[in-house]
Write an enzyme that holds these catalytic residues in place. Structure first.
Site, mmCIF file in Angstrom:
data_model
loop_
_atom_site.group_PDB
_atom_site.id
_atom_site.type_symbol
_atom_site.label_atom_id
_atom_site.label_comp_id
_atom_site.label_asym_id
_atom_site.label_seq_id
_atom_site.Cartn_x
_atom_site.Cartn_y
_atom_site.Cartn_z
ATOM 1 N N THR A 1 0.870 -0.918 0.355
ATOM 2 C CA THR A 1 -0.199 -0.099 -0.133
ATOM 3 C C THR A 1 0.468 1.041 -0.261
ATOM 4 O O THR A 1 0.833 1.947 -0.668
ATOM 5 C CB THR A 1 -0.884 -0.405 1.030
ATOM 6 O OG1 THR A 1 -1.471 -1.364 1.065
ATOM 7 C CG2 THR A 1 -2.250 1.365 1.405
ATOM 8 N N HIS B 1 -7.839 -9.580 2.661
ATOM 9 C CA HIS B 1 -6.880 -10.093 3.418
ATOM 10 C C HIS B 1 -7.871 -11.357 4.413
ATOM 11 O O HIS B 1 -7.577 -11.650 4.600
ATOM 12 C CB HIS B 1 -6.384 -8.392 4.275
ATOM 13 C CG HIS B 1 -5.613 -8.635 4.064
ATOM 14 N ND1 HIS B 1 -4.075 -8.725 3.457
ATOM 15 C CD2 HIS B 1 -5.508 -6.860 3.415
ATOM 16 C CE1 HIS B 1 -3.417 -7.809 3.049
ATOM 17 N NE2 HIS B 1 -3.805 -6.155 3.062
ATOM 18 N N HIS C 1 -3.591 -2.172 -4.968
ATOM 19 C CA HIS C 1 -2.370 -2.893 -5.615
ATOM 20 C C HIS C 1 -3.777 -4.158 -5.549
ATOM 21 O O HIS C 1 -4.568 -3.856 -5.381
ATOM 22 C CB HIS C 1 -2.035 -3.695 -5.001
ATOM 23 C CG HIS C 1 -1.970 -3.629 -3.530
ATOM 24 N ND1 HIS C 1 -2.859 -4.332 -3.103
ATOM 25 C CD2 HIS C 1 -1.807 -2.999 -2.271
ATOM 26 C CE1 HIS C 1 -4.089 -3.909 -1.378
ATOM 27 N NE2 HIS C 1 -2.692 -3.239 -1.244
#
Length: 408
Positions: free
Chosen positions: A73, A198, A242
């Site tokens: 990030t 995540h 990303h």
């Protein structure tokens, strides 16, 4: 009588031109940069996204936005802001050690985040302010530090608890002040897509819900911009830092099976693991890892591939280990003490891996309609934004010619 009518006609015409010119000056050249963290290039195909679809139909979408390496990030948001690769802007990871400062950086360390010594290059908001235009940043890496002894006209300390619509409303207020504090360039940032990726992985129902939540916010943003009468005069760029890929306990690399982990001083963790090595042990550790390369690659600093644009900075430590897509590197002790690790999804892998590529959508009067272009590197975003704002860019690694095909 005819002379009087002519005078009145001229007065009305001049007044009309003046008002039109004032409106054009106020609203032209505005740029709004919106990011949804962890929004993979193909996420729009996974969910119902009518608001994104409208922007794509009348604007530009790319086959992907290629992040800088490591695909983390902080390096990526600062690369977008400066148009510089990590080795040229100093931001080489979410976690860093600077031997000249003898200091460590981590994204949770507020003193480090707000320390301008960590940030090299010129961020877009400084470029904007130097021209006499105004910038406002709602949560963008680097904007909380007085880089070059400057700050944007408006900025916010990162507060994850601030509501989504409140972020939008605040930025639109900055863009419509109609005084010396009105901004020409603004940023918006949302974290929740990355968080769900995540926790649950990129193919989970939770990520689909997050994608649809992002779409609802795009609808709200466009509606509020129309109500504020700035939609038609604002170029919107929607990006991400990303992508995301699945990880699991079945795909791990255990350092203890090759070396003594205590020989490493780990600076940044897997999947792009950066570490210094105990004095006198560099070649031994490197050679052993090299002999056992399976599901990862190891590089001494001097051997890091040029395409990573990472090795020519003093913050790069002795070794870089890059896990193969979906694999995680750590010690046996860490894996044993965290039996559910790894799970869900993560990023940070080789930036050439398609699953690391991010979203790019753009819409506005300066962009083509219904245009799809090939993937491109995120460092070109700075050049696009300065072009749209009609301001001179600082020196960057990007090139407007590489992406001008999207422009009218």
């Amino acid at each position: 009588m005819k002379k009087l009518l002519l005078i009145l006609l001229i007065s009305v015409t001049v007044a009309g031109c003046t008002n039109q010119k004032s409106q054009d000056n106020r609203d032209s050249d505005k740029v709004l940069l919106v990011s949804f963290d962890g929004f993979r290039y193909d996420y729009l195909s996974k969910a119902n996204t009518p608001n994104f679809d409208k922007l794509v139909e009348t604007g530009v979408i790319s086959d992907g936005l290629i992040p800088v390496f490591p695909s983390k990030t902080f390096p990526n948001y600062y690369a977008m802001a400066t148009g510089l690769y990590p080795e040229n802007n100093g931001f080489v990871g979410n976690n860093m050690y600077d031997p000249e400062m003898d200091a460590r950086f981590s994204i949770g360390n507020r003193d480090a985040v707000e320390n301008p010594d960590w940030y090299e290059g010129e961020p877009i908001w400084n470029t904007v302010e130097k021209t006499g235009k105004k910038a406002g940043t709602m949560f963008w890496v680097g904007s909380e530090a007085p880089i070059q002894n400057m700050r944007p006209t408006h900025w916010k300390v990162y507060d994850q608890s601030l509501g989504d619509s409140a972020r939008i409303d605040t930025v639109l207020k900055w863009m419509t002040y109609d005084n010396q504090d009105e901004v020409d360039f603004a940023t918006l940032y949302f974290h929740f897509v990355d968080s769900e990726g995540h926790r649950h992985g990129p193919d989970s129902p939770e990520v689909i819900d997050a994608i649809e939540r992002a779409d609802d916010l795009i609808g709200y943003l466009v509606q509020r911009m129309r109500e504020a009468q700035i939609r038609d005069q604002t170029n919107i760029l929607i990006v991400s830092d990303h992508g995301m890929t699945e990880v699991s306990r079945e795909r791990i690399v255990v350092l203890d099976e090759m070396i003594n982990p205590d020989d490493l001083e780990v600076i940044a963790y897997s999947p792009a693991l950066m570490a210094n090595v105990k004095e006198g042990k560099l070649e031994e550790v490197y050679n052993t890892l090299k002999e056992n390369e399976e599901n990862f690659r190891v590089y001494r600093k001097k051997d890091i591939p040029d395409r990573y644009h990472l090795k020519n900075h003093h913050r790069i430590p002795d070794l870089l280990l890059v896990a193969d897509l979906g694999y995680i590197i750590n010690s046996r002790e860490y894996f044993d003490s965290n039996p559910d690790y790894p799970s869900g999804g993560t990023h940070g892998f080789d930036n050439q891996e398609k699953e690391m590529h991010a979203l790019f959508v753009a819409n506005g009067t300066d962009f083509k309609n219904g245009f799809r272009m090939k993937e491109f590197q995120s460092i070109h975003l700075y050049e696009i934004m300065t072009h749209l704002l009609d301001i001179d860019p600082a020196e960057t690694d990007g090139n407007i010619d590489s992406v001008s095909v999207m422009l009218k």
